[in-house]
Structure formats: structure tokens, C-alpha cells
Design a protein around this motif. Sequence first.
Motif, mmCIF file in Angstrom:
data_model
loop_
_atom_site.group_PDB
_atom_site.id
_atom_site.type_symbol
_atom_site.label_atom_id
_atom_site.label_comp_id
_atom_site.label_asym_id
_atom_site.label_seq_id
_atom_site.Cartn_x
_atom_site.Cartn_y
_atom_site.Cartn_z
ATOM 1 N N LEU A 31 -16.545 -64.276 -44.660
ATOM 2 C CA LEU A 31 -17.019 -65.663 -44.622
ATOM 3 C C LEU A 31 -17.194 -66.110 -43.175
ATOM 4 O O LEU A 31 -16.255 -66.089 -42.388
ATOM 5 N N VAL A 32 -18.423 -66.516 -42.842
ATOM 6 C CA VAL A 32 -18.708 -67.011 -41.496
ATOM 7 C C VAL A 32 -18.514 -68.525 -41.476
ATOM 8 O O VAL A 32 -19.160 -69.255 -42.233
ATOM 9 N N VAL A 33 -17.601 -68.980 -40.637
ATOM 10 C CA VAL A 33 -17.374 -70.417 -40.455
ATOM 11 C C VAL A 33 -18.080 -70.833 -39.175
ATOM 12 O O VAL A 33 -17.658 -70.465 -38.080
ATOM 13 N N PRO A 34 -19.183 -71.566 -39.278
ATOM 14 C CA PRO A 34 -20.004 -71.862 -38.102
ATOM 15 C C PRO A 34 -19.250 -72.701 -37.071
ATOM 16 O O PRO A 34 -18.374 -73.499 -37.417
ATOM 17 N N TYR A 35 -19.619 -72.489 -35.817
ATOM 18 C CA TYR A 35 -18.993 -73.259 -34.732
ATOM 19 C C TYR A 35 -20.069 -73.961 -33.914
ATOM 20 O O TYR A 35 -21.046 -73.351 -33.496
ATOM 21 N N GLU A 36 -19.890 -75.235 -33.756
ATOM 22 C CA GLU A 36 -20.727 -76.026 -32.850
ATOM 23 C C GLU A 36 -19.817 -76.996 -32.103
ATOM 24 O O GLU A 36 -18.852 -77.521 -32.664
ATOM 25 N N GLU A 37 -20.140 -77.228 -30.844
ATOM 26 C CA GLU A 37 -19.355 -78.148 -30.021
ATOM 27 C C GLU A 37 -19.300 -79.514 -30.687
ATOM 28 O O GLU A 37 -20.327 -80.066 -31.119
ATOM 29 N N GLY A 38 -18.111 -80.038 -30.840
ATOM 30 C CA GLY A 38 -17.947 -81.371 -31.405
ATOM 31 C C GLY A 38 -17.643 -81.398 -32.887
ATOM 32 O O GLY A 38 -17.259 -82.441 -33.424
ATOM 33 N N LEU A 39 -17.827 -80.286 -33.582
ATOM 34 C CA LEU A 39 -17.522 -80.252 -35.011
ATOM 35 C C LEU A 39 -16.017 -80.184 -35.223
ATOM 36 O O LEU A 39 -15.308 -79.419 -34.578
ATOM 37 N N SER A 40 -15.526 -80.963 -36.174
ATOM 38 C CA SER A 40 -14.113 -80.892 -36.539
ATOM 39 C C SER A 40 -13.895 -79.674 -37.431
ATOM 40 O O SER A 40 -14.845 -79.072 -37.942
ATOM 41 N N LYS A 41 -12.634 -79.310 -37.653
ATOM 42 C CA LYS A 41 -12.345 -78.195 -38.555
ATOM 43 C C LYS A 41 -12.859 -78.505 -39.960
ATOM 44 O O LYS A 41 -13.426 -77.628 -40.624
ATOM 45 N N ARG A 42 -12.671 -79.734 -40.386
ATOM 46 C CA ARG A 42 -13.131 -80.108 -41.726
ATOM 47 C C ARG A 42 -14.637 -79.937 -41.862
ATOM 48 O O ARG A 42 -15.123 -79.425 -42.878
ATOM 49 N N GLN A 43 -15.381 -80.351 -40.848
ATOM 50 C CA GLN A 43 -16.844 -80.215 -40.900
ATOM 51 C C GLN A 43 -17.264 -78.736 -40.900
ATOM 52 O O GLN A 43 -18.181 -78.351 -41.616
#
Length: 440
Positions: A31-43
Motif C-alpha cells: 500500500l502506497v501512502v502518498p506524501y505531500e508537504e503540508g498533508l496531515s497523517k489523516r489526509q
Amino acid sequence: MAGDLYGLIAGLLQGMTHAQLSDEPQRVAGLVVPYEEGLSKRQRIEQALANLTQEQLAQLALNFGADRSDIPLDEAGRKVLEANDPPITQITRRDVARALGGDLAGDRGTAEVVGRYFVLSTPIEVLFGSRGQSLADQVERHMDRNPGDWSVERLFSEIGAFDCSNARFGALLEEAVHPLSRSGEDQAGMVIALNKILALDGYELVQEGELSGHPIFAFRPVVRGVGGRPKNLIFASRGPKPEIGFADAINNDIIILSGEESCMVYDRPISASGLSWSELVSWWSEVTPGSNAAQLGARLQESLASDAERKLFAMYFKAYRPALGEALPALLPQVYLHYDPAIVKTLRRRLPLPRQRMDFLMLLHNRQRIVIEVDGKHHFTEGDHPSLKVYAEMVSADRELRLAGYEVYRFGANELVGSGAEAKILDFFDKLFRLHRIRN
């Protein structure tokens, strides 16, 4: 159930750090959990889980459950995957418990066996008035140290075996008849008694191997399958029909007299679990030193007779090899079912055997054999004219195969080319794998 499962997985992921979210879900479950600056863990978690189906969520639960020894998470996933399976009713579970009497684990400790599949660590105070004692302590006391205090029926009630998933209940029965628990006549008699009960709901314990000469049993849905074990698979013919003789007629050992270069012959023993792609590759690398899986695939494709067959074969491996890996069943093309020797042409009053070859064959667990046919116009015509005779011969051969225990599935060649072909192929194999419980 799906909503509960979503919440369980989301809660598990929420307990990870941002760094863990970027690594652990992909390592454990793909499962890939996307990462973007500013995103919370929940998002991040919501984006990762947003478009997953119930089955995909369930598979995640199984993967994380296995990695973390999380029995409740594993159980939640199995309940979703079994939603459309025939249930093992509480009546059947009660009768199974009564057949086992007061002894589930035989020569082993009950708490040790049960603790592999059920949570036994929760302290229970109210029911027994024994502060701080866990269910494991109670099981050991009443089932092992003082046999007869609890029946297996009482044990099932305490651990939740009357309401658990089919898979968990079946795993418990596998342990009950494992040779470390029971052996000899005790084991054989218990398997017979349990199978009489389980058969009412469509399940059974079947031997799938041995341990030091003692049978190992697996819990499975009842399937008819094909009697006997496959031997001498002759397939992937790309030229003239080979001529075959017996090297040892008593052992049914064959030898290719001519045309050996036009076909492949798999002569390794095939176990009750069927024939996987990885086993076929292993065999190929031994008989053709230096060859690999890609070269085997190319060799098999040389035997395919139409664009429709090539499309089905290519899509099968493209879609399912990455997902199933070692569990991928081999898809064997152009497999000889009946074999008439060349001399049959000279015999009088002797008709050729019908259906000399099958377009595709899959050998699955528990003696299940899947035949896939791709029908061009020659299946329905004779001399470019519609022929009831040709059609009748085809459906007659299908009947005989089904009566022998094979499953037969037909595609019209037009279904497998053009727009929509890929979706139709994937839909078929998805449903076939669900039916036969083939998962990675």
C-alpha cells in the motif's frame, strides 16, 4: 463490516509516524501512502484508502494482521472475504464440539493450540471471580490440568469459536487432527466423525501431505475434483502430433518416439495443491539449462493458434503474476487430453477419440482441473457452413469432461479481441480465483 474494517486499518495507520507511513504499509502490504508537504497523517491515510474495494481492504487486514500477529484485524479481514461463502452454522459448530467431547488438542496443550488463532490474554474477573487471570489461564486450568472441567462446547463458547470466520474455525480443526495432537486410529476416526458433520455445510478435512508418515489434513470446501493424479502432461504442441510409446506400461511411463521437438512433457509428480507457474519454471530451468521464466513464456506462446488465445494468455500473466507471485497457477496451452496413436488411421471400425487437445488447462488444489476453450468458427462449422453435427460433438465432449470432474469454460474468439476484451478476461479470472479461493 467494510466500514469497521476501514476504521481498523485507518486507526492502525494513524498510529504510525509520517516516516513509517511512507515505508511500512508498502513493505507489509504493497500500500502506497502518498506524501505531500503540508498533508496531515489523516489526509495521507484517507487518500491511500479512498478507492480501495472491500476485498482490497480485507487483504490489507490479512497482511497487517500476519505482520503484527493481530488476530482481531486478521479476523475482520477474513469475515469480509468470506461474505459470500457458505456459512458453517452454529448447529454444525456445536455438533463438531460435541464430537470432540472434552478434548480438543489431544497430546498438546489446549491453550497453546487455541492461542494461535484466538485472543486469550484478556483478564476475566466477573465470570470466575479470579482477579488477574487471563482466558489462557482458565483454558489451561479447566482443559489441561483438570480434564473434564470444560467440554469443547464450553471452550468454543468462551473463545468465540461459534461466531468466528470459517477460516479460523477450520484452522482450529486442522490443529485438532494434526498428528502432534492425534495419530493412528484416533486421528482417522476423528476425521471421519468430523467430516460427516462438516459435509452438511459443504466442508471437509482432506489429506494434503504427511509428517513422518502421519497424514496432515487441511480444511476445505467440498469439491468434486478429478479422481487420480495427473501424470505425463503433454502440452504446448507447435508442430506435428508426437508419437508416444510406453517405456514402462506398468508404471505408465511414456517415451516420445517422434515429434519430441514439437511438444513439452512435464513428468514431475504433481501434488494435491496443483501445478504453479513457479514449479513449471523450476522444471523448465532443469530440462533446459540456462533458460528463464521469460523464455518459457515465449516457448508456450509459440503453441498458441490464434490472436484470441494469445490475448488471453498474455493478459493472464500481465495481470496476475505480480499479484499472486508463487501462488500463480500455471496456465498450460494446447494440452493433450486423449491420445490416439498414429496407427488409428489404419484401423477399421474405430473412430478417433474426441477432443484430442484442450486450448488451456489449469491444475488447482484438491484435484480441481480447469479447462478453458477459445472457440473459432471451426467449432460450429464444417466446410464454412453451420453444422449441428460439429456442435453436437463439441457439447458431448464437454459433458463427458464435466462428468469426469473437470470445469469447462468457453470463450468465443471474438470476445477476446477488440475493445472490452481485457476487461472480460480479467473479470473471468477474478471470479474464477474467488470461486477457488486463490489469493496471494
